[in-house]
Design a protein around this motif. Structure first.
Motif, mmCIF file in Angstrom:
data_model
loop_
_atom_site.group_PDB
_atom_site.id
_atom_site.type_symbol
_atom_site.label_atom_id
_atom_site.label_comp_id
_atom_site.label_asym_id
_atom_site.label_seq_id
_atom_site.Cartn_x
_atom_site.Cartn_y
_atom_site.Cartn_z
ATOM 1 N N UNK A 1 0.733 -1.402 0.283
ATOM 2 C CA UNK A 1 -0.102 -0.039 -0.018
ATOM 3 C C UNK A 1 0.935 1.431 -0.124
ATOM 4 N N UNK A 2 0.212 2.319 -0.685
ATOM 5 C CA UNK A 2 0.946 3.531 -0.707
ATOM 6 C C UNK A 2 0.301 4.543 0.152
ATOM 7 N N UNK A 3 0.910 5.262 0.821
ATOM 8 C CA UNK A 3 0.128 6.358 1.687
ATOM 9 C C UNK A 3 0.896 6.896 2.896
ATOM 10 N N UNK A 4 0.334 7.749 3.674
ATOM 11 C CA UNK A 4 0.844 8.491 4.682
ATOM 12 C C UNK A 4 0.548 7.916 6.049
ATOM 13 N N UNK A 5 1.520 7.701 6.907
ATOM 14 C CA UNK A 5 1.252 7.276 8.459
ATOM 15 C C UNK A 5 1.607 8.385 9.338
ATOM 16 N N UNK A 6 0.907 8.722 10.409
ATOM 17 C CA UNK A 6 1.272 9.666 11.379
ATOM 18 C C UNK A 6 2.551 9.030 12.056
ATOM 19 N N UNK A 7 3.912 9.961 12.346
ATOM 20 C CA UNK A 7 4.915 9.624 12.883
ATOM 21 C C UNK A 7 4.513 9.330 14.322
ATOM 22 N N UNK A 8 4.896 8.185 14.694
ATOM 23 C CA UNK A 8 4.734 7.722 16.043
ATOM 24 C C UNK A 8 5.935 6.875 16.521
ATOM 25 N N UNK A 9 5.880 6.450 17.759
ATOM 26 C CA UNK A 9 6.880 5.524 18.309
ATOM 27 C C UNK A 9 6.795 4.164 17.466
ATOM 28 N N UNK A 10 5.507 3.631 17.573
ATOM 29 C CA UNK A 10 5.188 2.419 16.794
ATOM 30 C C UNK A 10 5.709 2.722 15.332
ATOM 31 N N UNK A 11 5.273 3.526 14.534
ATOM 32 C CA UNK A 11 5.688 3.778 13.262
ATOM 33 C C UNK A 11 7.258 3.567 13.409
ATOM 34 N N UNK A 12 8.169 4.429 13.887
ATOM 35 C CA UNK A 12 9.562 4.173 13.946
ATOM 36 C C UNK A 12 9.937 2.838 14.274
ATOM 37 N N UNK A 13 9.312 2.239 15.270
ATOM 38 C CA UNK A 13 9.856 0.788 15.415
ATOM 39 C C UNK A 13 9.840 -0.022 14.341
#
Length: 93
Positions: A1-13
């Motif tokens: 999938x292509x798209x934007x995800x909010x930057x968060x601790x879980x996203x970075x992990x």
């Protein structure tokens, strides 16, 4: 999938587990909602570069900045993360 995800601790992990170690942005540092793109760089070599070399990989005429994933995870709370990460493969949470 292509798209934007909010930057968060879980996203970075999740990005770290996928092998990314840096986020780069073409948004201005003052932007309240910057857009980030995950990437991988040889961090040791990256910090050995002079400002001219960094500007070559950053691109001309745009105030680009970088976020080291390990540093962000170690030194920030989830509330301090701003912006959205452009994901160009599978969805992350």
């Amino acid at each position: 999938m292509i798209g934007f995800v909010k930057l968060s601790f879980n996203t970075l992990m999740d990005l770290k587990h996928r092998g990314y170690n840096i986020l780069r942005s073409t948004s201005y540092v003052s932007n309240p909602n910057p857009t980030w793109i995950p990437d991988y760089v040889d961090v040791t070599r990256f910090f050995e570069m002079d400002s001219e070399e960094i500007s070559k990989i950053s691109g001309p005429l745009v105030g680009k900045h970088f976020l080291l994933i390990d540093d962000a995870l170690a030194n920030n709370t989830n509330d301090e993360f701003i912006g959205e990460v452009f994901i160009h493969d599978e969805v992350i949470g």
